[in-house]
Design a protein around this motif. Sequence first.
Motif: not given
Length: 469
Positions: A8-33
């Motif tokens: 159901a969750l699909r990337p719709l826009t390029t912004a979405h895609l870009a942010q999905t990628m950056t978030l995915l590569s973050m560690t828990a601590d970076e995500l917290r920030q």
Amino acid sequence: MFQIQSHALRPLTTAHLAQTMTLLSMTADELRQEIEAELSTNPALEMVEERRCPTCNRLLPPHGSCPMCSCPKSDDSEEPIVFISPREDFTPRSDRYEDNAPEIDQPAMGADLPTYVFRQIAPELAEEDRPIAAFLLTRLDNDGLLSVGIDETVRYFHVLPSRVENVLSIIKRANPVGVGSRSPQEALLVQIELLAENKYIPDFTVEIIMNGMDKLSRHQLTELAHQLNASTRKIQEAVRFISENLNPFPSRSHWGDVRLPSRTAVQVYRQPDIIINYLNNDVNNPLVVEIIMPVYGTLRVNPLFRQAIRQVEPKKKDAWRSDLEKASLLVKCIQQRNHTMQRLMQRVVSIQRVAIVQGERYLRQLTRAEIAVKLEVHESTISRAVSSKTVQLPNGRIVPLSSFFDRSLNARTVLCELISEESKPMSDSELAKLMAKEGFQVARRTVAKYRAMEGILPAHLRNTVSYPV
DNA sequence: CTATGGCACGGATT
DNA sequence: AATCCGTGCCATAG
């Protein structure tokens, strides 16, 4: 070209895609920030104190995880239970600092080195020592070294020098190991001390650092050998060890991906992004995999904000709308990150189950591409998800998630075992034969490479007695 | 002559 | 396309 995720969750826009990628590569601590930063600037985003189990959507008790999560598959002990575990304060050993959750006032944006270190050590510090630590940490220079004298600190706080020393020694052992040392020398010594716990330190390493720093930096190896009355060979060994494993300027290894070979002590001080344990700590129970969500509560778009936007004056409407979009984008992306991580860990843990339980020598051959096919996502998605994340195993060790994909870790573990059990030093070719018997066919040259990776000396320099594993 | 490390090549992986 | 990894060949040290 990118593959669309099959749910159901699909990337719709390029912004979405870009942010999905950056978030995915973050560690828990970076995500917290990231979350904290957004939360403090974006009124459309809110955090509610209610926690729901991401798998069964039940309301969770304020502390602890969802006991019901096991319900769907509780009878199948082969399959791990994977779930997202929201926590404000997560520490590597949950049994240690449970009762005094550290309250740290955090600067909202970008965790600089001082903050990063402070978060790690806060639990270890007595309440009254924290200001001292904070003081010291704000006097770090660009290299991560201390630019203030002990005596100055002593005068500032009117305390005994020993107390300052004590705080400083805690700081120095935090990651990046050696921060807060007063000289490169000191930093190196601290690192050696920590590495010595589970790695072999070549002879003369300490001596070189203590007495030969000037010659070391000028690469005058023969003179070093002369000065210390040692063979050039041994000096070479030690120098190589130093340049490969140690870092005189702690801050430089900080954010840059810690690209050290697996299982060095340096990584012990990072907080894990994922925790694997047995359900209720009982070895007979299935494995439980917690993927850490470094926030306490549920992140969502503020429903009031959504309503209010209709009545807001047209002037501000655009700003509000963009806030709203950013907020909902973040929420969606985080959901997607969690979803991917969850599915990823489900696969990985069930494939590498034996290795997790019995030890690294049972690691199966596994590639990211393989997982990518099974999950029907792009290879790079898996790459990002795996890189720079760490896992805490049931035995308490913290290893990089990428070690589950390490082609040779199993072979190297066997090699280490063989060497630690040997009665007299064996040459590389002998070792290669033994390895073959154990089912690991590797060339003699490869044995040499593995040895180097593990920091084990060649046969003729190896001592039969006492080899720390 | 043996043991080992450096360099470089080709195939796999990311 | 870039990087990593296992391996073979060769030089060098002992």
